[in-house]
Design an enzyme around this catalytic site. Structure first.
Site, short mmCIF file in Angstrom:
data_model
loop_
_atom_site.label_atom_id
_atom_site.label_comp_id
_atom_site.label_asym_id
_atom_site.label_seq_id
_atom_site.Cartn_x
_atom_site.Cartn_y
_atom_site.Cartn_z
N HIS A 119 25.01 -36.39 5.04
CA HIS A 119 25.46 -36.48 6.44
C HIS A 119 26.87 -37.09 6.57
O HIS A 119 27.40 -37.15 7.67
CB HIS A 119 24.48 -37.32 7.27
CG HIS A 119 23.09 -36.73 7.32
ND1 HIS A 119 22.85 -35.44 7.76
CD2 HIS A 119 21.88 -37.25 6.99
CE1 HIS A 119 21.54 -35.20 7.68
NE2 HIS A 119 20.93 -36.28 7.21
N ASP A 155 16.77 -30.91 1.41
CA ASP A 155 16.33 -32.00 2.28
C ASP A 155 15.83 -31.41 3.61
O ASP A 155 16.28 -30.34 4.02
CB ASP A 155 17.53 -32.92 2.53
CG ASP A 155 17.14 -34.21 3.22
OD1 ASP A 155 16.86 -35.19 2.52
OD2 ASP A 155 17.08 -34.23 4.48
N HIS A 157 16.51 -32.40 6.51
CA HIS A 157 17.61 -32.40 7.48
C HIS A 157 18.76 -31.53 6.98
O HIS A 157 18.96 -31.41 5.76
CB HIS A 157 18.13 -33.82 7.70
CG HIS A 157 17.09 -34.79 8.17
ND1 HIS A 157 16.31 -35.53 7.30
CD2 HIS A 157 16.69 -35.13 9.42
CE1 HIS A 157 15.47 -36.28 7.99
NE2 HIS A 157 15.67 -36.06 9.28
N ASP A 244 11.23 -35.79 2.18
CA ASP A 244 11.08 -35.74 3.64
C ASP A 244 10.62 -34.40 4.25
O ASP A 244 10.20 -34.40 5.41
CB ASP A 244 12.28 -36.38 4.39
CG ASP A 244 13.58 -35.63 4.28
OD1 ASP A 244 13.62 -34.62 3.58
OD2 ASP A 244 14.56 -36.09 4.92
ZN LIG Z 1 16.54 -35.93 5.21
#
Ligand SMILES: [Zn+2]
Length: 345
Positions: A119, A155, A157, A244
């Protein structure tokens, strides 16, 4: 297979009450040792990252901001990411970790370790990410003669920072399977975000609906990730993520089980590349995390799961027909966008 580890990475810790604590890293190392898992632990490799390595990705003002805030630990990096004292050194340790895994992989084909702060962008942090260790390690590898690199971001996200960094770049292919960004942080990662200029077509986003489980992931991987990475034929592949996407993770709404996480590692090891790296970072269910990480790296090392998932996670939810139909639509949509750039059947 070698697994890179140095205790300094346990300083990557947002403090009590935050889902991202530093003890997650040594806890996994203890877990590997207690189980007698066949990974050889090795310390960091080569020289630590230099300021030039960081500047190849991040702008000076952002680096100064992190360094200054790190001295006091006051304030916030972003809404979900508090500053903490020593965060500069902690972020450097994560960069060193990923660079070490890449250096090992260049010598021995494959390596695993911790990292994947996807991120963090050129001039911003967020989502618990400070410095984009993946991008820094890739730019280092490209400067050192590796001709091309692909990232398989599995991931839950989307890796908005990594996408932004390489958006104009045709030497780095970014491929991500993630939860539909209209339902989760960071709110980007749509199929229509394909890159820009020379980089057009080299960003591949595959958003899956909440609840998406093993069969949805398999469609996404076999119909998009595999043919695109095979056609790009990278010298270096960095796969990264964590536990996750698991159905018990409290920060996401995907439906992958432990076997599905193991498969992600298997798939990463089956993609064509001269050198491969798998990096672990995410996972916010304490009970599942070590098992999920183990599944990923055992898959990546071409080992069977080595444990009974049902004993850990209970009975996994069925891949719901409604979710599979929605995943089908999302994958067909991504295929229609990406078939302009890639040969997809
Ligand atoms: Zn994540």
């Amino acid at each position: 297979m070698k697994f890179v580890y140095d205790d300094s990475i346990s300083s990557y810790d947002f403090g009590p009450g935050h889902p991202f604590r530093g003890d997650r890293f040594p806890s996994f190392i203890r877990f590997l040792k207690e189980r007698g898992e066949p990974f050889e632990l090795v310390g960091y490799v080569g020289e630590p990252p230099t300021i030039e390595d960081l500047r190849a990705v991040h702008d000076e003002e952002y680096l100064n901001f992190l360094r200054v805030r790190s001295q006091t630990g006051h304030g916030m990096v972003s809404l979900d990411t508090p500053a903490f004292k020593g965060m500069w050194e902690a972020a450097l340790s994560m960069v060193y970790s990923s660079m070490s895994a890449v250096r090992l992989a260049l010598k021995e084909r494959g390596a695993a370790g911790f990292g994947g702060a996807h991120h963090a962008g050129v001039n911003y942090g967020g989502g618990f990410c400070l410095l984009n260790d993946i991008a820094i390690a890739i730019r280092w590898a490209l400067r050192n003669g590796v001709g091309s690199a692909a990232i398989f971001d599995h991931d839950a996200h989307h890796g908005n920072g990594t996408m932004d960094i390489f958006y104009d770049d045709d030497t780095v292919l970014y491929v991500s399977i993630h939860q539909d960004p209209t339902t989760i942080y960071p709110g980007v990662g749509f199929a229509r975000q394909v890159g820009r200029g020379r980089g057009e077509g080299y960003t591949v986003n595959i958003p899956l609906p909440p609840g998406a489980g093993p069969s949805s992931y398999e469609m996404a991987f076999e119909e998009l990730v595999r043919p695109i990475v095979e056609s790009f034929a990278p010298k270096l592949l960095i796969a990264h993520g964590g536990s996750d996407p698991h159905f018990l993770d409290p920060l996401t709404q995907l439906g992958l089980d432990l076997r599905g996480l193991w498969k992600l590692g298997r798939w990463a090891s089956s993609l064509p590349a001269d050198h491969r790296v798998e990096l672990l970072i995410s996972g916010y269910n304490e009970h599942v995390r070590n098992w999920g990480w183990l599944g990923i790296v055992r898959g990546f090392a071409s080992l069977d799961m080595g444990f009974d998932p049902e004993e850990i996670e209970g009975r996994a939810p069925n891949d719901d027909d409604y979710v599979i139909r929605r995943a089908r639509l999302a994958i067909d949509d991504a295929k229609s966008v990406l078939s302009k750039y890639w040969n997809l059947s």
